[in-house]
Design an enzyme around this catalytic site. Structure first.
Site, PDB file in Angstrom:
ATOM      1  N   GLN A  37       0.823  -1.202   0.000  1.00 34.03           N
ATOM      2  CA  GLN A  37       0.000   0.000   0.000  1.00 34.03           C
ATOM      3  C   GLN A  37       0.863   1.260   0.000  1.00 34.03           C
ATOM      4  O   GLN A  37       2.064   1.204   0.266  1.00 34.03           O
ATOM      5  CB  GLN A  37      -0.922   0.000   1.232  1.00 34.03           C
ATOM      6  N   TYR A  67     -10.879   5.259  18.965  1.00 32.62           N
ATOM      7  CA  TYR A  67     -10.908   3.994  18.225  1.00 32.62           C
ATOM      8  C   TYR A  67     -10.098   2.922  18.938  1.00 32.62           C
ATOM      9  O   TYR A  67     -10.592   1.829  19.213  1.00 32.62           O
ATOM     10  CB  TYR A  67     -10.366   4.208  16.810  1.00 32.62           C
ATOM     11  N   ASP A  92      -0.153   0.335  13.390  1.00 33.96           N
ATOM     12  CA  ASP A  92       0.310   1.578  13.998  1.00 33.96           C
ATOM     13  C   ASP A  92       0.740   1.392  15.451  1.00 33.96           C
ATOM     14  O   ASP A  92       1.383   2.269  16.022  1.00 33.96           O
ATOM     15  CB  ASP A  92      -0.772   2.659  13.908  1.00 33.96           C
ATOM     16  N   ASP A 143       0.353 -12.183   6.622  1.00 30.33           N
ATOM     17  CA  ASP A 143      -1.088 -12.114   6.425  1.00 30.33           C
ATOM     18  C   ASP A 143      -1.811 -12.727   7.620  1.00 30.33           C
ATOM     19  O   ASP A 143      -1.516 -13.853   8.024  1.00 30.33           O
ATOM     20  CB  ASP A 143      -1.461 -12.857   5.145  1.00 30.33           C
ATOM     21  N   ASP A 161      -7.899  -5.352  13.844  1.00 28.14           N
ATOM     22  CA  ASP A 161      -7.824  -3.913  13.563  1.00 28.14           C
ATOM     23  C   ASP A 161      -7.464  -3.747  12.102  1.00 28.14           C
ATOM     24  O   ASP A 161      -6.297  -3.579  11.743  1.00 28.14           O
ATOM     25  CB  ASP A 161      -6.781  -3.267  14.477  1.00 28.14           C
ATOM     26  N   SER A 163      -7.837  -2.218   8.101  1.00 28.97           N
ATOM     27  CA  SER A 163      -8.196  -1.078   7.256  1.00 28.97           C
ATOM     28  C   SER A 163      -9.392  -1.483   6.409  1.00 28.97           C
ATOM     29  O   SER A 163      -9.898  -2.604   6.491  1.00 28.97           O
ATOM     30  CB  SER A 163      -7.009  -0.671   6.375  1.00 28.97           C
ATOM     31  N   TYR A 241     -12.780  10.098  11.019  1.00 26.76           N
ATOM     32  CA  TYR A 241     -13.250   9.011  10.171  1.00 26.76           C
ATOM     33  C   TYR A 241     -14.504   9.448   9.411  1.00 26.76           C
ATOM     34  O   TYR A 241     -15.231  10.337   9.873  1.00 26.76           O
ATOM     35  CB  TYR A 241     -13.561   7.767  10.995  1.00 26.76           C
TER      36      TYR A 241
END
Length: 302
Positions: A37, A67, A92, A143, A161, A163, A241
């Protein structure tokens, strides 16, 4: 950086068509195309540091607590003894930071697909990247769905968590492609998670916005109800968001679980001792109070 005009970053995506969200950019900190990404980090005028993946905001320092704390403690405080926790995604470091705060947690295992995200947050956002330095944590890069297939470990709580499953494939946010997290929104992934939960285990998964993604949410709730005896949708308010709201899918293997009433209760004083900015037991209960339109959608799932 992409989608940056006259010092402003503007987020557009086919996941939220016909709308956009902009933040003023003070300084670009990092930009790189990883194997998976496009990664961007910048200092904003009013929201602190911001991470963007494939054009979509993942967190801002100003509101990330709403969040990270909710996806973590809605699950952990609904389990009587969450000793062993798996985090899928969370590159993160924020969820790892929060999970390690819980007094009952003894071991945290995390699997994140993109090591470039991890390193960027360690370097530029230590307020989140510090989550990776906790001695309770064992970190794997790869993965998450494949990790679940291969591991023999069982977990009391699994937190996904992720995306968004679909990301923009052009600068205007008009064309789409599957994102790195697409596999984490599929039916077989939820079945795999059940197999890796210990008796009475609980999972908490990012489950999008009720204002934008009702069909996706109700589909995942329906799928999960065929697998788990207890399934709930909850939400939190995160200003950066889309629509200012994001939800979580909570599932339990224990038919007696009542997500709406935490088994571990933290009042404001207890939350402050744990350095929590958003979560407390009152906000836990409130997360399950749906507006009428969403309550009808959930009640009408066949």
């Amino acid at each position: 950086m992409d989608q940056n005009l006259n010092g402003w970053f503007t987020e557009r995506s086919p996941m939220w068509p016909g709308q956009a969200f902009s933040l003023k950019v003070e300084k670009i900190l990092h930009e790189k195309q990883s194997k998976f990404q496009h990664i961007q980090l910048f200092e904003s005028a009013n929201f602190g540091k911001v991470m963007v993946l494939d054009g979509a905001i993942q967190f801002t320092e100003r509101d990330e607590c709403s969040y990270q704390e909710m996806i973590t403690f809605l699950a952990l405080n609904s389990h009587p003894s969450p000793k062993k926790v798996l985090i899928v995604g969370g590159g993160d470091g924020g969820v790892a930071r929060e999970v390690a705060k819980h007094p009952a947690v003894e071991k945290v295992v995390q699997c994140e697909i993109d090591s470039e995200v991890i390193e960027a947050c360690k370097t530029y956002v230590p307020s989140l990247g510090c989550g990776f330095s906790n001695p309770k944590l064992t970190l794997y890069t790869g993965d998450g769905a494949e990790f679940l297939e291969k591991t023999d470990e069982k977990f009391d709580v699994i937190i996904t968590d992720a995306s968004d499953p679909v990301v923009a494939d052009d600068d205007q946010g008009d064309k789409t492609k599957d994102g790195p997290a697409a596999s984490l929104f599929k039916e077989d992934y939820y079945a795999k998670m059940k197999d890796k939960l210990a008796d009475g285990g609980i999972l908490s998964c990012q489950c999008e916005s009720m204002w934008l993604h009702i069909k996706l949410i109700t589909s995942l709730v329906k799928t999960s109800r065929a697998i788990y005896p207890v399934v709930e949708y909850a939400y939190t308010c995160t200003p950066s968001y889309p629509s200012g709201q994001i939800g979580f899918l909570l599932c339990s293997k224990n038919e007696n679980t009542n997500f709406r009433e935490p088994v571990t209760v933290w009042d404001l004083e207890a939350a402050e001792k744990l350095n929590l900015k958003y979560y407390n037991s009152d906000i836990h209960r409130a997360a399950f109070a749906m507006p009428s339109f969403m309550r009808r959608e959930l009640d009408n799932i066949k």
